[in-house]
Design an enzyme around this catalytic site. Structure first.
Site, PDB file in Angstrom:
ATOM      1  CG  ASN A 129      74.349  29.555 101.170  1.00 54.87           C
ATOM      2  OD1 ASN A 129      73.230  30.048 101.125  1.00 54.87           O
ATOM      3  ND2 ASN A 129      74.543  28.246 101.204  1.00 54.87           N
ATOM      4  CG  HIS A 132      84.581  33.047  96.173  1.00 60.68           C
ATOM      5  ND1 HIS A 132      83.529  32.550  95.431  1.00 60.68           N
ATOM      6  CD2 HIS A 132      84.955  32.040  97.014  1.00 60.68           C
ATOM      7  CE1 HIS A 132      83.270  31.314  95.817  1.00 60.68           C
ATOM      8  NE2 HIS A 132      84.112  30.980  96.770  1.00 60.68           N
TER       9      HIS A 132
END
Length: 274
Positions: free
Chosen positions: A195, A225
């Site tokens: 998401n 990330h």
């Protein structure tokens, strides 16, 4: 001072986290008023009853509690089915299943509903951040946005797109590239697990120009990330190493707290970086 009345769709990992923290007064200006469950057998019912929080199984009943804002912590289908109606009824909406916005028309539908209802759609950062810096750069022009996500190998178990690859995640010895391509394609293959790619795409240059790489990595401890963008303002690299929630390693602590941050900004008289 009147508290912000918060309703929640779902009582899974993030829904329960938000509920408990609001009920415990972590965000002083907010109070939980009710939670939507898909059925009386849904997980979370006993927890809600132990905390004396009302639960309902219809949107109409949920809106009957007069919430100021509804937090979606359920499914992409809930975003599509309930989001526009919530906004049209004058209630702010915070969707967490941002992969739903891979549907090119959904953002326009939501925006039109918010304009009609005089409400606002809030897009949380989730498990990443620096989206304010990206949006600032966007005013000057951004040419390229990429994100590389690495999660521990077995975190990807049970995801159809990974199962189709026939990879032995239990015995993986080195990082394995699971996906590389546009965020729009990534959302379709990994709708629940990435998401944050949707948040990045919405904040930046869109689902088709944002490039995502996903690795199953037996060497990482955190959900990692790395985001990069470049444009008129220069080049930026941001690295997030997020602690997974023990009960559900696919969810990070940062993502849970992100929702509370949005609510905190809605109640405060001072907003920083958002």
């Amino acid at each position: 001072m009147k508290k912000l009345r918060v309703a929640i769709l779902g009582c899974g990992t993030i829904g329960r986290f938000v509920l408990d923290h609001l009920a415990d007064g972590v965000v002083p200006g907010c109070e939980p008023v009710a939670v939507y469950l898909r059925s009386p057998e849904s997980r979370g019912r006993e927890h809600l009853e132990s905390r004396k929080i009302p639960w309902v199984t219809s949107l109409e009943d949920l809106l009957g509690f007069s919430p100021d804002v509804v937090v979606e912590a359920s499914t992409h289908d809930a975003v599509v089915a309930m989001g526009p109606e919530i906004l049209k009824r004058g209630v702010d909406f915070i969707p967490l299943s941002l992969g739903a916005f891979v549907d090119a028309g959904l953002m326009e539908t939501m925006t039109a509903a918010a304009e009609k209802g005089g409400s606002r759609l809030h897009i949380p950062s989730g498990g990443i951040g620096a989206l304010d810096a990206l949006q600032t750069a966007l005013i000057g022009g951004v040419e390229k946005v990429t994100m590389t996500t690495r999660k521990y190998s077995t975190t990807w178990k049970g995801i159809p797109a990974v199962d189709e690859l026939g990879v032995d995640l239990e015995n993986l010895k080195e990082p394995l590239l699971l996906f590389e391509g546009p965020a729009r394609e990534c959302m379709k293959k990994y709708p629940q697990s990435i998401n944050i790619g949707a948040a990045l795409s919405i904040a930046g240059i869109g689902f088709d120009r944002t490039i995502i790489k996903i690795y199953a990595d037996p060497t990482v401890e955190y959900n990692t990330h790395e985001i990069r963008w470049e444009g008129a303002t220069g080049k930026v690299t941001v690295l997030f190493e997020n602690t997974p929630v023990p009960e559900n390693p696919k969810t990070t602590y940062q993502a849970c707290l992100s929702t509370l941050f949005v609510l905190k900004n809605m109640t405060g008289s001072r907003i920083i970086g958002a």
